[in-house]
Enzyme design. Structure first.
Site, short mmCIF file in Angstrom:
data_model
loop_
_atom_site.label_atom_id
_atom_site.label_comp_id
_atom_site.label_asym_id
_atom_site.label_seq_id
_atom_site.Cartn_x
_atom_site.Cartn_y
_atom_site.Cartn_z
N ASP A 84 -82.06 7.94 27.33
CA ASP A 84 -83.31 7.47 26.72
C ASP A 84 -83.25 7.68 25.21
OD1 ASP A 84 -84.18 7.01 29.28
OD2 ASP A 84 -85.36 8.86 29.41
N1 URA Z 1 -82.86 11.00 32.88
C1 URA Z 1 -83.88 10.75 32.00
O1 URA Z 1 -85.04 10.85 32.34
N2 URA Z 1 -83.54 10.37 30.75
C2 URA Z 1 -82.28 10.28 30.30
O2 URA Z 1 -82.06 9.96 29.13
C3 URA Z 1 -81.25 10.55 31.21
C4 URA Z 1 -81.55 10.90 32.50
#
Ligand code: URA
Length: 236
Positions: A105
């Site tokens: 993310d």
């Molecule tokens: N899970 C999440 O919620 N975000 C990420 O960036 C990776 C795994």
């Protein structure tokens, strides 16, 4: 002997367009084993001594770049307005066709591999390959034994999606290590959501047996060797 068209080698290895490679080759800018080659379509042994525009080529079929992804950068190859992880790759590692292996993310930091090897990316992220990704999560509450147990059974997300078994280990007050072998959208945040916890910070620290070096600053990256790449497929 592995051969490739000369213009393809030059374009890929020097990160220029095929068109620019063809023009430069026709102008006599490339040599193979000391001989000028002006035919862009010539099949060239990739092990030959290739020099382009005065620069000797160290041929690499694919590159594997380990980046410590900073916050605020998209896990994508390109975007019209926002900065991507591929934009952060230094010029000397840049190649055509680079992409991040799986997505973190925008606000997640840590270990990200950027490559141009699609088969490798598939082996590293396909859930049936069981490569565990390790994260450190800073939470807005404490992890209980019940949560550890629930994650180890595989939680069901709010929309009914079933997650595979995950390994959850408290490591400090309101901080936990979590290992998952798949990568659903916002998976970790949604998994903690099912037990009423919010994720304040998320950092990926390992993929399989490949760990994020502790001294690599956010935004920095380096090229991985074949041996380092192989450690991904040895789960920790
Ligand atoms: N899970 C999440 O919620 N975000 C990420 O960036 C990776 C795994």
């Amino acid at each position: 002997m592995a051969t490739e068209r000369f213009d393809k080698i030059i374009a890929n290895q020097f990160n220029i367009s095929r068109k620019d490679a063809r023009i430069a080759i026709r102008r006599g800018k490339g040599t193979v084993d000391g001989q000028t080659v002006r035919d862009p379509s010539l099949l060239v042994d990739t092990a030959s001594k290739i020099v382009f525009d005065g620069q000797a080529l160290e041929y690499k079929k694919f590159v594997y770049i380990l980046m410590n992804k900073p916050k605020g950068v998209l896990s994508a190859s390109e975007d019209k307005s926002r900065k991507t992880v591929v934009d952060l790759v230094p010029k000397q590692f840049k190649r055509n066709g680079l992409f991040p292996v799986g997505r973190l993310d925008k606000d997640t930091t840590g270990l990200l591999i950027i490559t141009d090897d699609g088969d490798f990316a598939h082996r590293a992220i396909a859930p049936n390959k069981n490569v565990y990704k390790t994260y450190e999560a800073t939470l807005d509450g404490a992890v209980t034994n019940e949560m550890v147990e629930a994650f180890s059974q595989g939680v069901i997300l709010a929309d009914g999606t079933a997650c595979k078994k995950a390994r959850l280990t408290p490591i400090a007050p309101n901080k936990a290590q979590i290992m998952i072998s798949e990568g659903k959208y916002h998976q970790i945040k949604r998994m903690f959501g099912t037990v009423g916890l919010g994720v304040n910070e998320l950092k990926r620290t390992a993929i399989g047996g490949l760990r994020l070096p502790g001294d690599l600053s956010e935004g920095e990256c380096f090229l991985l060797t074949e041996q380092e790449i192989d450690t991904i497929f040895t789960n920790c």
